[in-house]
Design a protein around this motif. Sequence first.
Motif, PDB file in Angstrom:
ATOM      1  N   PRO A  13     -71.830  45.678   4.722  1.00 35.85           N
ATOM      2  CA  PRO A  13     -71.044  45.103   5.847  1.00 35.85           C
ATOM      3  C   PRO A  13     -70.990  45.878   7.086  1.00 35.85           C
ATOM      4  CG  PRO A  13     -70.013  44.606   3.652  1.00 35.85           C
ATOM      5  CD  PRO A  13     -71.203  45.782   3.544  1.00 35.85           C
ATOM      6  N   GLN A  31     -68.070  37.761   9.632  1.00 34.85           N
ATOM      7  CA  GLN A  31     -69.045  37.457   9.012  1.00 34.85           C
ATOM      8  C   GLN A  31     -68.518  37.273   7.455  1.00 34.85           C
ATOM      9  OE1 GLN A  31     -72.727  39.523   9.791  1.00 34.85           O
ATOM     10  NE2 GLN A  31     -73.878  38.755   7.896  1.00 34.85           N
ATOM     11  N   CYS A  64     -71.924  38.999   3.910  1.00 33.09           N
ATOM     12  CA  CYS A  64     -73.194  39.830   4.643  1.00 33.09           C
ATOM     13  C   CYS A  64     -74.083  39.976   3.512  1.00 33.09           C
ATOM     14  CB  CYS A  64     -72.668  41.241   4.986  1.00 33.09           C
ATOM     15  SG  CYS A  64     -71.293  41.162   6.180  1.00 33.09           S
ATOM     16  N   SER A  87     -73.748  45.258   9.209  1.00 30.97           N
ATOM     17  CA  SER A  87     -73.760  44.005   9.820  1.00 30.97           C
ATOM     18  C   SER A  87     -72.667  43.768  11.053  1.00 30.97           C
ATOM     19  CB  SER A  87     -73.260  42.859   8.713  1.00 30.97           C
ATOM     20  OG  SER A  87     -74.061  42.646   7.796  1.00 30.97           O
ATOM     21  N   GLU A 136     -75.750  38.025  11.341  1.00 32.37           N
ATOM     22  CA  GLU A 136     -75.198  38.820  12.246  1.00 32.37           C
ATOM     23  C   GLU A 136     -75.009  37.964  13.713  1.00 32.37           C
ATOM     24  OE1 GLU A 136     -75.935  40.990   8.723  1.00 32.37           O
ATOM     25  OE2 GLU A 136     -77.295  40.050   9.897  1.00 32.37           O
ATOM     26  N   THR A 182     -64.263  40.463   6.997  1.00 36.20           N
ATOM     27  CA  THR A 182     -65.711  40.630   6.748  1.00 36.20           C
ATOM     28  C   THR A 182     -65.657  42.273   5.900  1.00 36.20           C
ATOM     29  OG1 THR A 182     -65.907  40.072   9.046  1.00 36.20           O
ATOM     30  CG2 THR A 182     -67.698  41.250   7.822  1.00 36.20           C
ATOM     31  N   LEU A 183     -64.962  43.220   6.099  1.00 36.62           N
ATOM     32  CA  LEU A 183     -65.049  44.363   5.689  1.00 36.62           C
ATOM     33  C   LEU A 183     -63.971  44.473   4.454  1.00 36.62           C
ATOM     34  CD1 LEU A 183     -65.118  46.636   8.553  1.00 36.62           C
ATOM     35  CD2 LEU A 183     -66.971  45.739   7.172  1.00 36.62           C
TER      36      LEU A 183
END
Length: 250
Positions: free
Chosen positions: A234, A227, A230, A237, A200, A12-13
């Motif tokens: 992020p 996720q 985003c 989120s 989210e 996600t990141l």
Amino acid sequence: MATNPLSLQMYTLRDLASVDYVGTLKKVKEIGYGAVEVAGVGSMGAAELRRELDAIGLIVSGAHVPIQALEGQLDTVLADMQTLGAPYLICPWMPPERRSSADDYRALARVLNGIGERVSRAGLTFCYHHHDFELHPFGDTTGLHILLHECDPRHVAFEIDVYWAAYAGVDPVQLIGEFAGRAPLVHLKDMAPGSRTFAEVGSGTLDIPAILNAARNASAQWFVVEQDVCQRPPLESVRMSYEYLRGLAM
């Protein structure tokens, strides 16, 4: 159930982590997450990452490792997992040429069984993470159900992804129930109304409380927030998802 059942999939990141992996991990901890599910270790080796995680106060709930590494470098992968203290080793994706027919999935089950047996001998649990395409039908079954029935339950478990289940038109609650006792990991995502884009957790159309209840009844061990894309920063989120889930007394 794990003491802290919430983890964050670092994919996600990925953009932030590619610039500052350790700084991003610190922000994850500041939000409140106690664990991460990693997808690579950035420019660090496993030992260095473990030192940083220990200093920050995060543990690794599991790791996504590509099938190519699982097939060709499993000894190295297992050594890294032991260093990281990761109890779950997860195959995250399968290329199209290996999943175009029911026979492909039967062949894949044999491959996963072989990998899983070696993972079990190392004291870890091997899981397969699905997307929507494993739920496309082959007659009266699907690729994912072929894997469920042909993978050895002693050596292969599953990571159920509730977004991809819903995207494929399958009720995530029902799918989790079908995999009871075989799915220690659940990817928590949500789906935006109308667009079916990623949202989210708690802000979309999926019945998250029912999903959590089904997962607990199915003996899930970790709830992993992810996720893929985003629509806002992020970190914002993943904070929103965390705060929603903690609001459910997780």
